[in-house]
Write a protein that holds these residues in place. Structure first.
Motif, mmCIF file in Angstrom:
data_model
loop_
_atom_site.group_PDB
_atom_site.id
_atom_site.type_symbol
_atom_site.label_atom_id
_atom_site.label_comp_id
_atom_site.label_asym_id
_atom_site.label_seq_id
_atom_site.Cartn_x
_atom_site.Cartn_y
_atom_site.Cartn_z
ATOM 1 N N ALA A 208 0.897 -1.132 -0.146
ATOM 2 C CA ALA A 208 0.334 0.088 -0.159
ATOM 3 C C ALA A 208 1.179 0.783 0.001
ATOM 4 C CB ALA A 208 -1.020 -0.287 1.516
ATOM 5 N N ALA A 209 2.041 1.274 1.034
ATOM 6 C CA ALA A 209 2.813 2.437 1.029
ATOM 7 C C ALA A 209 3.623 2.408 -0.315
ATOM 8 C CB ALA A 209 3.698 2.313 1.766
ATOM 9 N N THR A 210 3.890 1.724 -1.760
ATOM 10 C CA THR A 210 4.459 1.803 -2.101
ATOM 11 C C THR A 210 3.298 2.589 -4.280
ATOM 12 O OG1 THR A 210 4.282 -0.281 -2.990
ATOM 13 C CG2 THR A 210 6.415 -0.424 -2.329
ATOM 14 N N MET A 211 2.864 1.754 -3.713
ATOM 15 C CA MET A 211 1.774 2.723 -4.178
ATOM 16 C C MET A 211 0.208 3.845 -3.983
ATOM 17 S SD MET A 211 -0.859 -1.438 -4.788
ATOM 18 C CE MET A 211 -1.946 -0.713 -6.008
ATOM 19 N N GLY A 212 1.231 4.435 -3.415
ATOM 20 C CA GLY A 212 1.285 5.897 -2.413
ATOM 21 C C GLY A 212 0.059 5.821 -1.590
ATOM 22 N N ALA A 213 -0.176 4.878 -1.414
ATOM 23 C CA ALA A 213 -1.511 4.969 -0.141
ATOM 24 C C ALA A 213 -0.895 5.760 1.626
ATOM 25 C CB ALA A 213 -2.104 3.879 0.659
ATOM 26 N N GLY A 214 -2.019 6.893 2.008
ATOM 27 C CA GLY A 214 -1.599 7.248 2.985
ATOM 28 C C GLY A 214 -1.739 6.800 4.340
ATOM 29 N N PRO A 215 -1.472 6.961 4.981
ATOM 30 C CA PRO A 215 -1.843 6.446 7.388
ATOM 31 C C PRO A 215 -3.091 6.067 6.748
ATOM 32 C CG PRO A 215 -0.859 8.200 7.183
ATOM 33 C CD PRO A 215 -0.740 7.653 5.917
ATOM 34 N N TRP A 216 -4.143 7.401 6.365
ATOM 35 C CA TRP A 216 -5.995 7.273 6.491
ATOM 36 C C TRP A 216 -6.492 5.454 6.288
ATOM 37 C CZ3 TRP A 216 -9.419 6.749 9.636
ATOM 38 C CH2 TRP A 216 -11.152 7.062 8.774
ATOM 39 N N ARG A 217 -5.815 6.536 5.070
ATOM 40 C CA ARG A 217 -6.749 5.654 3.674
ATOM 41 C C ARG A 217 -6.114 3.852 4.068
ATOM 42 N NH1 ARG A 217 -5.791 6.265 -3.045
ATOM 43 N NH2 ARG A 217 -7.859 5.956 -4.075
ATOM 44 N N THR A 218 -4.866 3.546 4.369
ATOM 45 C CA THR A 218 -4.526 2.283 4.844
ATOM 46 C C THR A 218 -5.188 2.103 5.641
ATOM 47 O OG1 THR A 218 -1.997 2.546 4.444
ATOM 48 C CG2 THR A 218 -2.166 0.870 5.407
ATOM 49 N N PHE A 219 -5.728 2.784 6.865
ATOM 50 C CA PHE A 219 -6.165 2.493 7.493
ATOM 51 C C PHE A 219 -7.684 1.993 6.975
ATOM 52 C CE2 PHE A 219 -9.333 3.425 11.085
ATOM 53 C CZ PHE A 219 -9.398 2.839 11.847
ATOM 54 N N ARG A 220 -7.897 2.533 6.946
ATOM 55 C CA ARG A 220 -9.229 2.462 6.596
ATOM 56 C C ARG A 220 -10.150 0.899 4.949
ATOM 57 N NH1 ARG A 220 -13.084 5.139 2.099
ATOM 58 N NH2 ARG A 220 -11.033 6.335 1.696
ATOM 59 N N LYS A 221 -8.704 0.902 4.073
ATOM 60 C CA LYS A 221 -9.155 -0.162 3.566
ATOM 61 C C LYS A 221 -8.050 -1.723 3.826
ATOM 62 C CE LYS A 221 -11.252 1.713 -0.185
ATOM 63 N NZ LYS A 221 -12.609 1.892 0.123
ATOM 64 N N ILE A 222 -7.458 -1.473 4.314
ATOM 65 C CA ILE A 222 -6.521 -2.119 4.856
ATOM 66 C C ILE A 222 -6.707 -3.090 6.554
ATOM 67 C CG2 ILE A 222 -4.325 -3.771 4.948
ATOM 68 C CD1 ILE A 222 -3.662 -2.066 2.101
ATOM 69 N N ARG A 223 -5.859 -1.934 6.973
ATOM 70 C CA ARG A 223 -6.292 -2.289 8.882
ATOM 71 C C ARG A 223 -7.191 -2.608 9.210
ATOM 72 N NH1 ARG A 223 -1.204 -1.981 12.181
ATOM 73 N NH2 ARG A 223 0.443 -0.955 10.945
ATOM 74 N N PHE A 224 -8.474 -2.012 9.352
ATOM 75 C CA PHE A 224 -9.464 -1.782 10.073
ATOM 76 C C PHE A 224 -10.439 -2.942 9.479
ATOM 77 C CE2 PHE A 224 -13.801 -0.760 10.506
ATOM 78 C CZ PHE A 224 -13.919 -0.621 12.271
ATOM 79 N N PRO A 225 -10.589 -3.100 8.123
ATOM 80 C CA PRO A 225 -11.241 -4.755 8.208
ATOM 81 C C PRO A 225 -10.787 -5.474 7.963
ATOM 82 C CG PRO A 225 -10.728 -3.004 6.043
ATOM 83 C CD PRO A 225 -10.132 -2.136 6.972
ATOM 84 N N ASN A 226 -9.317 -5.520 8.058
ATOM 85 C CA ASN A 226 -8.839 -7.032 8.434
ATOM 86 C C ASN A 226 -8.542 -7.165 10.307
ATOM 87 O OD1 ASN A 226 -6.186 -9.077 8.185
ATOM 88 N ND2 ASN A 226 -5.379 -7.570 9.603
ATOM 89 N N ALA A 227 -9.008 -5.345 10.819
ATOM 90 C CA ALA A 227 -9.097 -6.148 12.440
ATOM 91 C C ALA A 227 -10.339 -6.316 12.355
ATOM 92 C CB ALA A 227 -8.790 -4.895 13.155
ATOM 93 N N LEU A 228 -11.430 -6.242 11.633
ATOM 94 C CA LEU A 228 -13.187 -6.573 12.137
ATOM 95 C C LEU A 228 -13.511 -7.555 12.897
ATOM 96 C CD1 LEU A 228 -14.883 -4.440 9.473
ATOM 97 C CD2 LEU A 228 -14.928 -4.619 12.076
ATOM 98 N N PRO A 229 -12.757 -8.874 12.346
ATOM 99 C CA PRO A 229 -12.812 -10.437 12.402
ATOM 100 C C PRO A 229 -12.707 -10.121 14.349
ATOM 101 C CG PRO A 229 -12.282 -10.202 10.645
ATOM 102 C CD PRO A 229 -12.090 -8.960 11.009
ATOM 103 N N HIS A 230 -11.691 -9.506 14.531
ATOM 104 C CA HIS A 230 -11.288 -9.366 15.939
ATOM 105 C C HIS A 230 -11.785 -8.884 16.752
ATOM 106 C CE1 HIS A 230 -7.697 -11.073 13.448
ATOM 107 N NE2 HIS A 230 -7.019 -11.606 14.888
ATOM 108 N N LEU A 231 -12.096 -7.435 16.444
ATOM 109 C CA LEU A 231 -12.965 -6.409 16.604
ATOM 110 C C LEU A 231 -14.271 -7.094 17.368
ATOM 111 C CD1 LEU A 231 -13.121 -3.748 18.001
ATOM 112 C CD2 LEU A 231 -13.704 -3.043 15.681
ATOM 113 N N MET A 232 -14.939 -7.886 16.186
ATOM 114 C CA MET A 232 -16.644 -8.024 16.233
ATOM 115 C C MET A 232 -16.542 -9.438 18.014
ATOM 116 S SD MET A 232 -18.003 -6.224 14.464
ATOM 117 C CE MET A 232 -19.895 -6.774 15.080
ATOM 118 N N ALA A 233 -15.784 -10.015 18.151
ATOM 119 C CA ALA A 233 -15.345 -11.618 19.334
ATOM 120 C C ALA A 233 -15.167 -10.320 20.006
ATOM 121 C CB ALA A 233 -13.949 -12.146 18.764
#
Length: 315
Positions: A208-233
């Motif tokens: 994501a960094a090499t493709m130009g995504a900033g911290p907020w975009r990376t969080f919204r598109k990658i980190r947060f969706p990946n964390a949702l299964p853990h978070l919902m538990a």
């Protein structure tokens, strides 16, 4: 960097754990795997959506086991109470409890609404504060070392011990009950959120960094969706603990709520009212848990556990 690219990367991160399991099951049953692939190719790469009839059958299949356990429990309860192996002032019959619930329903409903309001508000605040704290801990090493010990310290303090202090500070209103619900439900949200945010594949973050995504975009598109299964538990654990926090607050100082009714029933040795109160408390926790489960199914239908039909309430 396109939105679709980041969406695909985020779902790839969340599905990595389930991919190996899917591949293993596919090699063990070649005919079923080939059939699934053929169906997906006809449906544009997606598995066919289950029909309403199949959903009804799956829902009925998920209910008969707990219904059978509850039926056995109620039969055993009725048998022990009817034969008076235990005195009725300690263990009433199901009929006595039902009569109490029907004759005092208006009063019990009023107290149930109070406890439900305290629980929901405490849970929502705990979820919001817990998610913000988890993000701060996951993104900052300094905040991790500063906040994590405080969160752990706040968790190990017995909440019943600080309940009288909260009553002294905030009075006998709803505030101390909501604060206790927040304190009890806060910890699971933080722990699950941190675990989810830290479980993202570093290679995807580098991509994501090499493709130009900033911290907020990376969080919204990658980190947060990946964390949702853990978070919902964590949220499913937290919503049940929020009921405990609200009731504990009502034990210390309250003039309404199911915890207040429980103290009255215990003081008057009114076992039918006490059992009816416990049933209503359990019903609140179960309903809220199911609502969080439904929200999980709506938020992460793409997750491997959802596609495979593995769910805590249906397995």
């Amino acid at each position: 960097m396109t939105e679709n690219s980041l969406d695909t990367a985020g779902r790839q991160a969340a599905d990595q754990a389930g991919g190996a399991r899917t591949d293993a099951s596919g090699t063990g049953s070649g005919g079923a795997a080939a059939s699934t692939i053929a169906q997906q190719s006809r449906g544009g790469g997606r598995p066919p959506r289950p029909t309403l009839g199949r959903r009804a059958v799956a829902f009925a299949d998920s209910l008969w086991r707990p219904a059978l356990v509850l039926a056995v429990f109620f039969v055993a309860w009725w048998f022990v109470a009817a034969r008076e192996y235990v005195p009725n002032y300690l263990v009433p019959t199901p009929g006595q409890v039902w009569e109490t619930m029907t004759t005092q329903w208006s009063e019990l409903a009023r107290h149930t609404v109070v406890t439900l309001y305290e629980t929901v508000l405490g849970f929502v605040l705990a979820a919001a504060l817990g998610l913000v704290t988890a993000v701060a801990i996951a993104y900052s090493r300094t905040l991790d070392k500063a906040l994590y010990p405080i969160v752990l310290f706040a968790q190990v303090i017995p909440k019943i011990a600080i309940a009288p202090l909260l009553v002294v500070w905030f009075g006998l209103g709803l505030t101390p009950k909501i604060i206790l619900a927040v304190l009890i439900a806060f910890f699971p949200v933080v722990i699950s959120g941190v675990a989810g945010l830290r479980s993202t594949d570093p290679e995807l973050l580098d991509l994501a960094a090499t493709m130009g995504a900033g911290p907020w975009r990376t969080f919204r598109k990658i980190r947060f969706p990946n964390a949702l299964p853990h978070l919902m538990a964590g949220l499913k654990v937290a919503v049940t603990l929020a009921v405990v926090g609200a009731v504990v607050g009502e034990f210390v100082g309250a003039s309404e709520g199911l915890g207040y009714v429980l103290l009255l029933a215990n003081g008057n040795l009114d076992a039918p009212l006490l059992f009816a109160d416990l049933i209503l408390m359990s019903a609140i926790g179960i309903v809220l848990f199911v609502l969080v489960e439904i929200a999980e199914a709506l938020l992460i239908p793409w997750h491997a556990s959802r596609r495979a039909g593995v769910s805590l309430t249906t397995s």
